[in-house]
Design a protein around this motif. Structure first.
Motif, mmCIF file in Angstrom:
data_model
loop_
_atom_site.group_PDB
_atom_site.id
_atom_site.type_symbol
_atom_site.label_atom_id
_atom_site.label_comp_id
_atom_site.label_asym_id
_atom_site.label_seq_id
_atom_site.Cartn_x
_atom_site.Cartn_y
_atom_site.Cartn_z
ATOM 1 N N ALA B 17 38.711 48.438 69.523
ATOM 2 C CA ALA B 17 38.022 47.707 70.583
ATOM 3 C C ALA B 17 38.702 48.038 71.910
ATOM 4 O O ALA B 17 39.930 48.063 71.998
ATOM 5 C CB ALA B 17 38.086 46.222 70.317
ATOM 6 N N ILE B 18 37.904 48.346 72.940
ATOM 7 C CA ILE B 18 38.496 48.667 74.244
ATOM 8 C C ILE B 18 38.115 47.626 75.288
ATOM 9 O O ILE B 18 38.968 47.109 75.998
ATOM 10 C CB ILE B 18 38.087 50.077 74.693
ATOM 11 C CG1 ILE B 18 38.578 51.086 73.648
ATOM 12 C CG2 ILE B 18 38.704 50.395 76.048
ATOM 13 C CD1 ILE B 18 38.243 52.506 73.932
ATOM 14 N N LEU B 19 36.845 47.306 75.353
ATOM 15 C CA LEU B 19 36.437 46.219 76.248
ATOM 16 C C LEU B 19 36.206 44.969 75.395
ATOM 17 O O LEU B 19 35.513 45.011 74.384
ATOM 18 C CB LEU B 19 35.165 46.592 77.021
ATOM 19 C CG LEU B 19 35.268 47.842 77.893
ATOM 20 C CD1 LEU B 19 33.977 48.047 78.689
ATOM 21 C CD2 LEU B 19 36.468 47.768 78.831
ATOM 22 N N GLY B 39 45.222 52.286 81.024
ATOM 23 C CA GLY B 39 44.758 52.004 79.669
ATOM 24 C C GLY B 39 44.117 50.638 79.503
ATOM 25 O O GLY B 39 43.830 50.213 78.387
ATOM 26 N N SER B 40 43.852 49.940 80.592
ATOM 27 C CA SER B 40 43.292 48.595 80.450
ATOM 28 C C SER B 40 41.777 48.634 80.224
ATOM 29 O O SER B 40 41.186 47.624 79.851
ATOM 30 C CB SER B 40 43.629 47.750 81.683
ATOM 31 O OG SER B 40 43.189 48.400 82.856
ATOM 32 N N GLY B 41 41.143 49.791 80.444
ATOM 33 C CA GLY B 41 39.718 49.902 80.130
ATOM 34 C C GLY B 41 38.815 50.111 81.335
ATOM 35 O O GLY B 41 37.596 50.034 81.220
ATOM 36 N N LYS B 42 39.395 50.440 82.485
ATOM 37 C CA LYS B 42 38.601 50.591 83.716
ATOM 38 C C LYS B 42 37.626 51.773 83.608
ATOM 39 O O LYS B 42 36.432 51.637 83.891
ATOM 40 C CB LYS B 42 39.535 50.773 84.929
ATOM 41 C CG LYS B 42 40.557 49.648 85.083
ATOM 42 C CD LYS B 42 41.464 49.844 86.287
ATOM 43 C CE LYS B 42 42.340 51.097 86.214
ATOM 44 N NZ LYS B 42 43.348 51.067 85.128
HETATM 45 N N1 LIG Z 1 37.485 58.574 73.557
HETATM 46 C C1 LIG Z 1 38.607 57.869 73.358
HETATM 47 N N2 LIG Z 1 39.372 58.110 72.287
HETATM 48 C C2 LIG Z 1 40.489 57.414 72.062
HETATM 49 N N3 LIG Z 1 40.936 56.462 72.865
HETATM 50 C C3 LIG Z 1 40.221 56.175 73.955
HETATM 51 C C4 LIG Z 1 39.025 56.865 74.271
HETATM 52 N N4 LIG Z 1 38.518 56.382 75.415
HETATM 53 C C5 LIG Z 1 39.377 55.417 75.798
HETATM 54 N N5 LIG Z 1 40.380 55.285 74.929
HETATM 55 C C6 LIG Z 1 41.488 54.334 75.011
HETATM 56 O O1 LIG Z 1 40.979 53.159 75.570
HETATM 57 C C7 LIG Z 1 41.921 52.578 76.453
HETATM 58 C C8 LIG Z 1 41.310 52.395 77.820
HETATM 59 O O2 LIG Z 1 41.176 53.671 78.447
HETATM 60 P P1 LIG Z 1 40.609 53.856 79.918
HETATM 61 O O3 LIG Z 1 40.541 55.286 80.193
HETATM 62 O O4 LIG Z 1 39.354 53.081 80.039
HETATM 63 O O5 LIG Z 1 41.746 53.172 80.777
HETATM 64 P P2 LIG Z 1 41.911 53.062 82.352
HETATM 65 O O6 LIG Z 1 42.043 51.640 82.644
HETATM 66 O O7 LIG Z 1 40.865 53.829 83.041
HETATM 67 O O8 LIG Z 1 43.327 53.776 82.550
HETATM 68 P P3 LIG Z 1 43.892 54.644 83.794
HETATM 69 O O9 LIG Z 1 44.314 53.679 84.830
HETATM 70 O O10 LIG Z 1 45.064 55.341 83.216
HETATM 71 O O11 LIG Z 1 42.833 55.580 84.231
HETATM 72 C C9 LIG Z 1 43.127 53.491 76.440
HETATM 73 O O12 LIG Z 1 44.045 52.967 75.510
HETATM 74 C C10 LIG Z 1 42.576 54.812 75.964
HETATM 75 O O13 LIG Z 1 43.542 55.558 75.303
#
Ligand SMILES: Nc1ncnc2c1ncn2[C@@H]1O[C@H](COP(=O)(O)OP(=O)(O)OP(=O)(O)O)[C@@H](O)[C@H]1O
Ligand SMILES: [Mg+2]
Lengths: 429, 251
Positions: B17-19, B39-42
């Protein structure tokens, strides 16, 4: 090792299928006889041959040739600029009535049969000579058959800058017609010629072109193979390059059940350049084989092979490309790339890139890849509002573009792009 | 304009789960910023809104001007007026920048029932927009993003936005990797587009960008949720103290 009986018998069948040419000069008869003997001794190609392991030659050798339906909507002429010398072959036979007069400043151009019936030094030095050299280290039996039996084709000698391209236009009228065509091209020192070839030649087409490019001469070759679906073609271009000469050959293949295009290029003069490229698109019953053999036997020559294939619906692409750098061929620059874009999981690309290098001061590289459309690129394009189908087409054309970029004339390049775009568009329905 | 409610997203390929329940509403005319730890999901939120494959929405909704986004293809979302400036713009060898832009603009116009722009009008439009972003003609001729520096890629994203004139613009770290002058250009580009009919969601790590693009609301995202929202002062607090205090106070 004894040649299998299957191959020997096959050679006999091939040779018997075509009449022995009559009324030719003694020297030509001798060349024919040597080629026939070579074929009889070495045998017809079979799937078990290393050089045919990716492409089953059965339908190229079995008699009679399978018929191939003519294209219903006929073929839109290609490469068809106004300022060119057009020579038409109908079902593989020269059609003088539909051709321009065989005359151009700086160029001698004659039907093949005419030069083989007389004693013309340049033709005598060329006919069968490059094909025979090209039989080592690998057999090219279909080319040997061509030398033994082909009577149709042109003999072209260029002494200066040809003012216009020569365009060989192939047309078909009979679904079952088979064709054996042989062209001889000699460019004298400093000469320059563009040779265009287009159109559907025959249900089964065996074409061999021998090209001698003397010092400082330039030979440009652009070809589009017929887009009739059921046709089969085995073509071979043998070229020998003198000092500071140039060869550029590009082939576009759209459709066709089976295509084997061989390029056999030998550098014998220093600082010459050879670029061999091809783009093909095929869907369904489509098997396309590019087989290239480049021999560097001179100093500081540059060879470049760029082949791109787009495949769909269980289509097969084959690439066998070899760069041989002989001892002493220092400062060789050899490059080879072959790539396939597979539009579904049923299509396949079989590649055998080879380097064999006996000199130490050379730069040679090769790469071969196959894969699907890049999903990241697709998302980027669609996120900007481009529908997935169009985005895919953009990416397919972009993929092929590296090969088309090898065509120097921008007008011709655009025409090739248009044909590819049209192919993609037809596939949308 | 953009309404996100209880959005839960996991990866399609694995059970991750990411969001985990994102709620967010951006009104027309507003600029919202999202900050939050790596890595918070933005980016995931921005990809899911734009329609990238590989994610599965397990709960919640997202609408643009009342229309459900989540069931649409990316190109349909774009035609509705959604735009994502990528954190990592994609290089596309063999596709010219101009061809790409023209195809995109005309596809959107067609989808909206508008007439396609003729080549001359298109050229004029792009030249004008490119000039204000200091993007030279050479760059426009090159294949999409190929050989562009990091900053050039980001400016190219803003150029696309300026040409396509979307109504809901999501900018994912468009300021990262930009020098001070380039950031100013990008901010000017965004500000030029600000208006009552358009909204922005600006994802950034740095308060600096928000000096130039002053947001109406700042959100903090952590572990797949919006955990705090406030005025521009929230960004200042992050700048000075990091996320620790904010995360502690909501825990
Ligand atoms: N396709 C994927 N496969 C594996 N993990 C993923 C995938 N997409 C996202 N994640 C994981 O989901 C989480 C959120 O990732 P995301 O890129 O949305 O973060 P972010 O907030 O944009 O980070 P940043 O500030 O570093 O850009 C992270 O732990 C990332 O490793
Ligand atoms: Mg991110």
């Amino acid at each position: 090792m004894a040649v299998p009986a299957l191959k020997i018998d096959g050679a006999e069948v091939l040779l018997d299928a075509w009449p022995e040419p009559a009324g030719e000069a003694g020297w030509a008869r001798a060349v024919r006889a040597r080629a026939a003997r070579r074929l009889a001794e070495r045998g017809a190609p079979v799937r078990r041959d290393e050089y045919w392991k990716f492409t089953d030659p059965t339908s190229l050798t079995a008699e009679p040739a399978l018929p191939a339906a003519l294209l219903a909507d006929d073929e839109k002429p290609m490469l068809d600029g106004a300022d060119q010398l057009r020579v038409v072959f109908l079902d593989g036979v020269l059609a003088p009535g539909e051709s321009d007069a065989l005359a151009m400043e700086g160029v001698e151009i004659r039907p093949l049969a005419e030069v083989l019936a007389t004693d013309i030094t340049w033709a005598r030095e060329l006919f069968g000579a490059l094909e025979e050299r090209g039989q080592v280290p690998v057999d090219r039996p279909l080319a040997a058959l061509n030398t033994a039996r082909a009577t149709e084709g042109l003999a072209i000698r260029v002494t200066g800058r040809a003012p216009r391209p020569v365009h060989l236009v192939y047309r078909r009228s009979r679904p079952e017609a088979e064709a054996l065509v042989r062209h001889l091209v000699r460019l004298e020192a400093g000469a320059d010629l563009t040779l265009l070839e287009s159109g559907p030649a025959a249900a089964r087409f065996n074409s061999v072109t021998e090209v001698e490019v003397a010092a400082g001469a330039a030979f440009h070759h652009v070809r589009t193979q017929g887009r009739d679906h059921e046709r089969r073609a085995a073509t071979a271009l043998f070229a020998r390059l003198g000092e500071k000469s140039l060869l550029k050959s590009f082939t576009l293949t759209v459709n066709g059940r089976l295509t084997r295009n061989e390029h056999v290029v030998e550098f014998t003069g220093d600082e010459a350049v050879a670029h061999v490229a091809g783009a093909c698109v095929g869907d369904g019953e489509f098997h396309h084989d590019d087989t290239v053999f480049i021999t560097h036997d001179a100093l500081a020559c540059e060879s470049r092979q760029v082949f791109k294939k787009v495949l769909r619906g269980a289509a097969t692409g084959v690439f066998q490309g070899k760069i041989l750098v002989k001892p002493g061929a220092q400062k060789t620059d050899g490059y080879q790339i072959s790539q396939a874009l597979l539009l579904d999981e049923t299509s396949q690309f079989l590649a055998k890139p080879e380097l064999e290098i006996y000199a130490d001061d050379v730069v040679c590289s090769h790469g071969s890849t196959s894969g699907a459309v890049d999903e990241d690129a697709l998302f980027y394009l669609t996120s900007r509002g481009i529908p997935r189908r169009s985005a895919e087409e953009l990416l397919v054309l972009a993929f092929l573009d590296q090969a088309i970029a090898e065509v120097e004339d921008p007008g011709l390049g655009d025409e090739l792009r248009e044909r590819l775009a049209a192919w993609l568009e037809r596939r949308r329905q | 304009m953009l309404e996100i409610s209880n959005l839960h997203v996991k990866l399609e390929e694995e059970d991750k789960a990411i969001l985990k329940g994102v709620d967010l509403a951006v009104k027309a005319g507003e600029v919202h910023a999202i900050m939050g730890p790596n890595g918070s999901g933005k980016s995931t939120l921005s990809y899911v809104l734009a329609g990238r494959e590989g994610y599965e929405v397990t709960d919640g909704t997202a609408t643009l001007e009342g229309r459900d986004l989540l069931g649409l293809e990316p190109e349909e979302r774009a035609a509705l007026g959604l735009f994502l400036a990528f954190q990592y713009p994609v290089e596309i060898p063999g596709v010219g920048n101009m061809t790409f832009l023209r195809t995109a603009l005309n596809a959107q116009r067609k989808a909206r029932g508008q007439e396609e722009l003729n080549p001359a009008a298109f050229l004029k439009l792009v030249r004008e927009k490119a000039k204000s972003l200091h993007i030279d003609a050479e760059m426009l001729k090159r294949p999409v993003n190929v050989g562009f520096s990091g900053g050039e890629k980001k400016r190219n994203e803003i150029l696309q936005m300026a040409v396509l004139e979307p109504r809901m613009c999501i900018l994912d770290e468009t300021d990262s990797g930009l020098d001070v002058d380039a950031m100013k250009l990008v901010a000017d580009g965004v500000n030029a587009l600000r208006g009552p009919d358009r909204a922005f969601l600006v994802i950034t790590h740095y308060q600096r960008l928000l000096d130039h693009i002053v947001p109406d609301v700042v959100h903090i995202m952590a572990d797949g949720r919006i955990v705090a929202s406030g005025g521009p002062e929230l960004a200042l607090e992050v700048e000075m103290n990091g996320y620790a205090d904010i995360l502690k106070s909501v825990a």
